[in-house]
Write an enzyme that holds these catalytic residues in place. Structure first.
Site, PDB file in Angstrom:
ATOM      1  N   ILE A   1      88.858   9.962 103.224  1.00  0.00           N
ATOM      2  CA  ILE A   1      89.303  11.326 102.925  1.00  0.00           C
ATOM      3  C   ILE A   1      89.154  12.208 104.155  1.00  0.00           C
ATOM      4  O   ILE A   1      90.031  13.017 104.485  1.00  0.00           O
ATOM      5  CB  ILE A   1      88.505  11.908 101.739  1.00  0.00           C
ATOM      6  CG1 ILE A   1      88.812  11.123 100.460  1.00  0.00           C
ATOM      7  CG2 ILE A   1      88.827  13.380 101.543  1.00  0.00           C
ATOM      8  CD1 ILE A   1      87.979  11.549  99.267  1.00  0.00           C
TER       9      ILE A   1
ATOM     10  N   GLY B   1      89.364   7.176  97.388  1.00  0.00           N
ATOM     11  CA  GLY B   1      88.117   7.721  96.876  1.00  0.00           C
ATOM     12  C   GLY B   1      86.983   7.706  97.882  1.00  0.00           C
ATOM     13  O   GLY B   1      85.987   8.432  97.728  1.00  0.00           O
ATOM     14  N   GLU B   2      87.100   6.915  98.935  1.00  0.00           N
ATOM     15  CA  GLU B   2      86.044   6.803  99.938  1.00  0.00           C
ATOM     16  C   GLU B   2      86.006   8.062 100.804  1.00  0.00           C
ATOM     17  O   GLU B   2      87.027   8.495 101.344  1.00  0.00           O
ATOM     18  CB  GLU B   2      86.288   5.567 100.801  1.00  0.00           C
ATOM     19  CG  GLU B   2      85.168   5.270 101.786  1.00  0.00           C
ATOM     20  CD  GLU B   2      85.466   4.034 102.613  1.00  0.00           C
ATOM     21  OE1 GLU B   2      84.977   3.966 103.742  1.00  0.00           O
ATOM     22  OE2 GLU B   2      86.207   3.154 102.111  1.00  0.00           O
ATOM     23  N   SER B   3      84.832   8.646 100.956  1.00  0.00           N
ATOM     24  CA  SER B   3      84.699   9.926 101.664  1.00  0.00           C
ATOM     25  C   SER B   3      85.139   9.839 103.118  1.00  0.00           C
ATOM     26  O   SER B   3      85.743  10.783 103.643  1.00  0.00           O
ATOM     27  CB  SER B   3      83.251  10.417 101.584  1.00  0.00           C
ATOM     28  OG  SER B   3      82.366   9.471 102.180  1.00  0.00           O
TER      29      SER B   3
END
Length: 534
Positions: A111, A106-108
């Protein structure tokens, strides 16, 4: 065969390593090193291979590991992506395949690192096959992010206003920068339209960690995509031009469900045509088991075949009807023929299944359909059939105690089958059985429950088998002596069987003395026989 065993060992070790990795990536790596599947320190290629090959890995743990910014993690991420084959796939299908192997964090920042690795790999393969739609991996990277955003927008249940096709096309204008001209170009609208509709109708499961059972029924399209992904997985397989050396190991791993399926089909069949395929499957399975000396499948098969014949379950009062039952039941006929073939041709491999064979032979002797021994007591004549009343003669067909043509024909067919299948000679031709099979046969005879009319019949056959195998006395001595002692202590009348068994012990004693393993038992048995005779 040795290489297949090594592959199976590696698979088990990978599963163990996956279990450790799910708790701690460091523990997983340490286990790989301890079993020689990774060097010390582990390389990026080794860890990427592990993340692609191991079954049972937690997808969340894999995604978090790949998204870390440490030097080793970044190298593993690149090696992991490089093991993917995206050739011929549209970018959204390639991304779907890539993200199916782990759960996107979930961490940008994670990603971004993961999608960048995907973009570099996808762009490189596009160049390899001459697909020049994208001018750089940066364009692939931007579009990849856009696809993930589109997927979230279209399939987020809390989102009231969905992104339209025009908005998606507008969001991606000018992202395909030409490095030579420094100008941003638009991607083909046809490509963006196809991507939009694919995502709209088939969500990319970014956070899917449910098992197949929890997901419910699978559509044919989803199975096809999964098979395509498996074909691209670059897993390492052992290739053999001649796989005969692997038959035993492969059959040992699948015989349970194979026999279960064939036996279930045979159980539900009623006609000869319905029985043909399941009986062929059982015959092939028995042949494979015997060829590779696998006793368990043959024992399992014999135990079930004897039930399908219905012979041992026949009540004592109805044994005289066995021939007629066999003649009128295709299932019983096929099962008896299969059981007899296993006993005749594969007896060396049979162990516990000898109990099933012996039970059938003894009942068939009691029914007067065969003779297990020249001195065996003859079966009692069949009682006359009693009528059920003159009003029912048309239904019974033999109210006066006689049989009709149909019953006579069925009985003749049953008798013919017993003679033709050769089951009667199985207990008379034991001289060539393997020692282990001979011991199992002796134990089966000793444990057999005979009819009340002939309680010592199995003992008579055991004595005959023992004498016929006097040259291998070690295989039968212990069982024979134990059974004779039991017969004497139970107070059986001194009939032909007990006399034959006592004589067998006496005649085998000289040979038993020469056999070091059993020589110590001879004096005690001779003393017991002396006491009996007195």
């Amino acid at each position: 065969s040795g290489e297949l065993s090594a592959q199976k060992l590696t698979k088990r070790r990978l599963e163990t390593a996956a279990d450790h990795f799910n708790r701690s990536p460091g523990k997983g790596t340490a286990f790989l090193q301890s079993v020689g599947l990774a060097s010390d320190p582990a390389t990026a290629g080794e860890l990427a291979w592990f993340l692609r090959e191991a079954e049972g890995l937690d997808k969340t743990a894999v995604g978090d590991f790949l998204g870390e910014r440490d030097e080793l993690n970044l190298a593993v991420l690149k090696a992991f992506a490089d093991r993917m084959d995206f050739s011929g796939l549209q970018i959204d299908d390639a991304l779907r395949y890539f993200l199916s192997t782990f759960r996107l964090p979930g961490e940008s920042q994670k990603i971004d690192r993961i999608t960048e690795a995907f973009a570099v790999r996808y762009y490189a393969q596009c160049r390899e096959v001459g697909y020049d739609t994208f001018h750089s991996s940066d364009a692939v990277h931007i579009l990849t992010f856009s696809i993930i955003m589109l997927n979230t927008d279209l399939h987020n249940p809390q989102n009231k206003k969905r992104m339209t096709l025009e908005e998606f096309v507008k969001n991606n204008r000018g992202i395909n920068e030409d490095k030579a001209t420094k100008r941003g170009e638009d991607l083909p609208r046809e490509l963006l339209t196809a991507i939009y509709h694919n995502i709209q109708t088939n969500e990319i499961k970014l956070n899917d960690s449910a098992s197949a059972a929890q997901q419910g029924p699978r559509s044919p399209e989803s199975w096809e995509k999964e098979m395509q992904g498996a074909a691209r997985s670059h897993r390492e397989y052992v290739q053999w031009e001649d796989a005969r050396g692997l038959e035993g190991e492969m059959f040992a791993g699948v015989w349970g469900p194979v026999l279960a399926g064939a036996l279930a089909a045979a159980e539900s069949a009623w006609t000869t045509q319905q029985l043909r395929l399941p009986m062929q499957a059982l015959d092939a399975a028995a042949s494979l088991a015997a060829r590779h000396s696998l006793s368990a499948p043959l024992d399992h098969l014999l135990t079930h075949l004897v039930g399908l014949t219905t012979i041992p379950s026949t009540p004592p009062s109805a044994v005289h009807t066995i021939a007629e039952t066999l003649g009128s039941s295709p299932k019983a006929q096929s099962s008896l023929a299969a059981l007899a073939k296993i006993a005749r041709e594969y007896g060396d491999v049979v162990r516990e299944g000898w109990g099933a064979i012996v039970s059938v032979v003894v009942v068939l002797h009691t029914a007067g359909l065969l003779s297990v021994h020249p001195d065996a007591p003859k079966p009692a004549p069949a009682p006359p059939r009693k009528g059920v009343g003159s009003d029912w003669q048309w239904l019974a067909g033999w109210a006066d105690g006689t049989k009709g043509d149909q019953e006579h024909t069925a009985e003749a067919e049953g008798r013919g089958l017993v003679e033709e299948c050769g089951i009667g000679g199985v207990l008379q031709d034991t001289q060539y059985l393997a020692p282990e099979a001979l011991s199992s046969l002796a134990q089966a005879l000793a444990s057999c429950t005979a009819s009340e009319a002939h309680p010592t019949l199995p003992l008579l056959v055991l004595a005959s088998v023992s004498v016929a195998n006097r040259g291998r006395v070690e295989a039968v001595w212990g069982v024979l002596c134990e059974r004779v002692e039991q017969a004497v202590s139970d107070g059986h009348a001194w009939d032909t069987a007990v006399a034959a068994a006592v004589e067998a012990v006496a005649s085998l004693s000289l040979r038993a003395v020469r056999a070091q393993a059993i020589a110590g038992e001879v004096p005690r048995m001779l003393q017991m026989l002396s006491n009996v005779q007195e």
